[in-house]
Design a protein around this motif. Sequence first.
Motif, short mmCIF file in Angstrom:
data_model
loop_
_atom_site.label_atom_id
_atom_site.label_comp_id
_atom_site.label_asym_id
_atom_site.label_seq_id
_atom_site.Cartn_x
_atom_site.Cartn_y
_atom_site.Cartn_z
N ARG A 106 -59.19 -25.79 -0.69
CA ARG A 106 -60.18 -26.84 -0.93
C ARG A 106 -59.52 -28.20 -1.07
NH1 ARG A 106 -62.57 -25.23 -5.92
NH2 ARG A 106 -63.32 -23.51 -4.62
N GLN A 107 -58.33 -28.23 -1.64
CA GLN A 107 -57.67 -29.50 -1.91
C GLN A 107 -56.90 -30.05 -0.71
OE1 GLN A 107 -55.35 -28.42 -5.39
NE2 GLN A 107 -56.92 -29.24 -6.77
N LEU A 108 -56.76 -29.27 0.35
CA LEU A 108 -56.06 -29.75 1.53
C LEU A 108 -56.87 -30.87 2.18
CD1 LEU A 108 -55.05 -26.34 3.14
CD2 LEU A 108 -53.52 -27.93 1.93
N PRO A 109 -56.22 -31.97 2.53
CA PRO A 109 -56.93 -33.08 3.16
C PRO A 109 -57.18 -32.81 4.65
CG PRO A 109 -54.62 -33.64 2.91
CD PRO A 109 -54.79 -32.30 2.27
N GLY A 110 -58.42 -32.82 5.07
CA GLY A 110 -58.73 -32.59 6.47
C GLY A 110 -59.58 -31.35 6.68
N ARG A 111 -59.68 -30.93 7.95
CA ARG A 111 -60.51 -29.78 8.30
C ARG A 111 -59.70 -28.48 8.22
NH1 ARG A 111 -62.91 -31.14 14.08
NH2 ARG A 111 -60.68 -31.56 14.46
N LYS A 112 -60.43 -27.40 7.97
CA LYS A 112 -59.78 -26.09 7.89
C LYS A 112 -60.52 -25.09 8.77
CE LYS A 112 -59.33 -28.22 3.68
NZ LYS A 112 -60.26 -28.87 2.73
N PHE A 113 -59.75 -24.28 9.49
CA PHE A 113 -60.32 -23.32 10.43
C PHE A 113 -59.67 -21.95 10.26
CE2 PHE A 113 -60.49 -27.50 12.43
CZ PHE A 113 -61.84 -27.58 12.80
N ILE A 114 -60.46 -20.91 10.51
CA ILE A 114 -59.93 -19.57 10.71
C ILE A 114 -59.88 -19.31 12.21
CG2 ILE A 114 -60.34 -17.10 10.39
CD1 ILE A 114 -61.73 -17.77 7.74
N PHE A 115 -58.74 -18.87 12.70
CA PHE A 115 -58.51 -18.62 14.13
C PHE A 115 -58.00 -17.18 14.24
CE2 PHE A 115 -55.89 -20.41 17.99
CZ PHE A 115 -56.53 -19.51 18.83
N THR A 116 -58.86 -16.26 14.65
CA THR A 116 -58.55 -14.84 14.55
C THR A 116 -58.79 -14.10 15.85
OG1 THR A 116 -59.15 -12.78 13.39
CG2 THR A 116 -60.88 -14.42 13.63
N ASN A 117 -58.02 -13.03 16.07
CA ASN A 117 -58.27 -12.12 17.17
C ASN A 117 -59.34 -11.10 16.83
OD1 ASN A 117 -56.54 -13.19 19.10
ND2 ASN A 117 -54.85 -11.80 18.62
N GLY A 118 -59.85 -11.13 15.60
CA GLY A 118 -60.98 -10.31 15.22
C GLY A 118 -62.28 -11.02 15.55
N ASP A 119 -63.40 -10.45 15.11
CA ASP A 119 -64.67 -11.12 15.39
C ASP A 119 -65.14 -11.90 14.16
OD1 ASP A 119 -65.82 -9.25 13.67
OD2 ASP A 119 -66.94 -8.21 15.23
N ARG A 120 -66.17 -12.74 14.38
CA ARG A 120 -66.66 -13.62 13.32
C ARG A 120 -67.16 -12.83 12.11
NH1 ARG A 120 -68.74 -18.85 12.31
NH2 ARG A 120 -67.98 -19.55 14.35
N GLY A 121 -67.88 -11.75 12.35
CA GLY A 121 -68.41 -10.97 11.24
C GLY A 121 -67.32 -10.46 10.33
N HIS A 122 -66.26 -9.93 10.93
CA HIS A 122 -65.12 -9.46 10.15
C HIS A 122 -64.49 -10.59 9.36
CE1 HIS A 122 -61.33 -7.68 9.02
NE2 HIS A 122 -60.65 -8.42 9.88
N ALA A 123 -64.30 -11.74 10.00
CA ALA A 123 -63.69 -12.88 9.32
C ALA A 123 -64.56 -13.36 8.17
CB ALA A 123 -63.46 -14.01 10.31
N GLU A 124 -65.87 -13.42 8.39
CA GLU A 124 -66.76 -13.87 7.32
C GLU A 124 -66.76 -12.92 6.14
OE1 GLU A 124 -70.52 -14.29 9.27
OE2 GLU A 124 -70.11 -16.37 9.91
#
Length: 241
Positions: A106-124
């Motif tokens: 949360r404290q990192l300045p800027g945007r944050k992304f998850i970039f995974t070889n899995g699918d969105r449901g698993h990541a969420e």
Amino acid sequence: MTNQPEPLNFAHVTDWIFDLDNTLYPHHSNLFSQIDVKMTDYVADLLKLSRTDARQMQKQFYKDYGTTLKGLMDRYDIDPDDFLQKVHDIDYSWLVPDPSLAIAIRQLPGRKFIFTNGDRGHAERAARQLGVLDEFDDIFDIVAAQLLPKPARETYDRFLARHNIDAASSVMFEDLARNLTVPKALGMTTVLIVPHNFEPTFSEIWERDPGHTDHVDYVTDNLASFLSAILPGQTALSVPA
């Protein structure tokens, strides 16, 4: 490669990119072992193999194609949605919520992304169980990658273009050094996440990626501590070399 993260060295970063499995959540949670078993079962059922033979084939797919899914698609034209649904039908309660990681992200300045070889449901589901899902701007999954997994160059290009990311102003966190080769070539800062008290025997030989370590800028076995150390105004902490 260095083991001293300095806030000044990350002052240029505007986009923070995190792999999911064994990166956002720790290796010792062993969550991915459930997926691994499901993939072996899928190969065994599809090809009518013993579990021993199916596991050997599964690992060969992983080595040759980057993911078991890509190998099965190329060789047997399987339905990727069916595969992703079945292998991610797992128990996420194995993950322990990590409030310190959520605060650090949360404290990192800027945007944050998850970039995974899995699918969105698993990541969420995994990120929600960890307590970090709300800290991310978006998730780029294997479907968004048009089913072409990391470390394919096209997949990184697709990710950067979708979010208008300048690679030179970004950092990528990964548990596989091979998946940092392209990011480093593109100009990203790279951080390799290793298991706590890492020993090489923890990984199969092709998962250790000894030939790719030149593309790693930093190594840590504690993501939350590493992020806390590079926040503006923080004192650098030691992480394993």
